[in-house]
Write an enzyme that holds these catalytic residues in place. Structure first.
Site, mmCIF file in Angstrom:
data_model
loop_
_atom_site.group_PDB
_atom_site.id
_atom_site.type_symbol
_atom_site.label_atom_id
_atom_site.label_comp_id
_atom_site.label_asym_id
_atom_site.label_seq_id
_atom_site.Cartn_x
_atom_site.Cartn_y
_atom_site.Cartn_z
ATOM 1 C CB SER A 61 40.205 45.850 39.574
ATOM 2 O OG SER A 61 40.902 47.064 39.514
ATOM 3 C CG ASP B 258 47.354 45.083 43.120
ATOM 4 O OD1 ASP B 258 47.567 46.222 42.657
ATOM 5 O OD2 ASP B 258 46.222 44.576 43.196
ATOM 6 C CG HIS C 72 45.505 45.101 39.733
ATOM 7 N ND1 HIS C 72 44.884 45.062 40.959
ATOM 8 C CD2 HIS C 72 44.610 45.644 38.868
ATOM 9 C CE1 HIS C 72 43.669 45.581 40.848
ATOM 10 N NE2 HIS C 72 43.480 45.925 39.592
#
Length: 308
Positions: free
Chosen positions: A156, A250, A282
């Site tokens: 991320s 995601d 995600h």
């Protein structure tokens, strides 16, 4: 719902910022202690790198009584630059398992968070941790780190940090940071040509972005848009192997794939591979570490780190 006379502003699901500047985090604050010997057979400990930076180190316990040198991985956690740490119930078990399965030393970096410390603080702290690592500043590193097999990884916002650190390594005149490869897991990038799903999230992203880089919007920021004004060309990436990982559900998957394609077409002299996990969202591997797809994904990362 916020009103004009509220004594705070909400940035769900992450933080509440009070009018006196106090930051109240709603999540990502829990921690777990290190372990001299985990169930996975890994030893971990916490170290102080500088007044601003710390880290949790992991090493397979059996390596402590051996002279064998191990691949070395510097890891950057996610959390939108706002929450989480290497010590959290999501990251500590993952790093413990990764160190065991890959047979690597891990330096999991605790960098400063926004909004108290806006960008580029997280990048500067991360670079400081990399230099600390290559300086062999801890006995575990001095005795067991193979810096010819130095990797970076992160998820991320941490995946974004990996990109920025690889760019710094490529721009650095000295050869002190020689990267074997980098792993970007569900990396946070932004920019034009958004998908329908990304467009639905654009207000959320831009609102959060003001917390850690208020002078320019995410769309125009060279921190997350590799084509923005001031961004370093991708040809400067300071490694020869890259693994870009995305998840089918995601909302930032499209940008991860675009980064993969842009790197391939940039003239960068290296090898990039794309790993896509179907039917997952995600950082699913952190929230569902025991599911079959998380196990498969772990093996893919381990294989990348163990390639000769």
């Amino acid at each position: 719902m916020e009103t004009t006379d509220q004594p705070f502003k909400e940035y769900p699901p992450f933080v509440r910022i009070h009018n006196d500047g106090t930051v109240e985090r709603h999540t990502g604050t829990q921690t777990l202690p290190p372990s001299p010997l985990s169930d996975a057979g890994v030893s971990s400990k916490d170290v102080v790198i500088s007044p601003n930076v710390s880290a949790r180190l992991y090493i397979p316990h059996s390596a402590l009584s051996s002279t064998k040198k191990l691949p070395t991985l510097v890891y950057f956690h996610g959390g939108g630059f706002i929450i989480e740490s290497p010590f959290s119930p999501h990251y500590h078990p993952y790093q413990d398992a990764l160190a065991a399965k890959a047979g690597v030393i891990i330096v999991s970096v605790n960098y400063r968070l926004a909004p108290e410390h806006q960008l580029p603080a997280a990048y500067d702290d991360s670079w400081e941790a990399i230099k600390w690592t290559v300086g062999l500043s801890d006995e575990w590193l001095r005795d067991h780190a193979d810096l010819d097999r130095l990797f970076l990884a992160g998820d991320s916002s941490g995946g974004n940090i990996v990109h920025q650190m690889a760019m710094r390594a490529g721009e650095t005149a000295s050869s002190e940071v020689r990267l074997r490869g980098v792993v970007l897991v569900h990396p946070f990038f932004w920019g034009p040509n958004l998908s329908d799903t990304e467009n639905e999230q654009s207000g959320f992203v831009e609102k959060l972005w003001k917390l850690f880089s208020p002078d320019v919007g995410a769309m125009q920021s060279h921190w997350v848009n590799w084509e923005a004004e001031g961004a370093t060309p991708l040809t400067k990436l300071g490694c020869r192997r890259v693994m870009v990982c995305v998840a089918e559900l995601d909302f930032i998957k499209k940008k991860g794939k675009e980064y993969y394609e842009a790197l391939k077409e940039s003239g960068w002299e290296g090898k990039v591979e794309l790993v896509e996990t179907e039917g997952e969202n995600h950082v699913f591997h952190l929230f569902k570490p025991d599911c079959e797809k998380a196990r498969v994904f772990m093996e893919q990362v381990v294989s990348f780190l163990n390639q000769v």
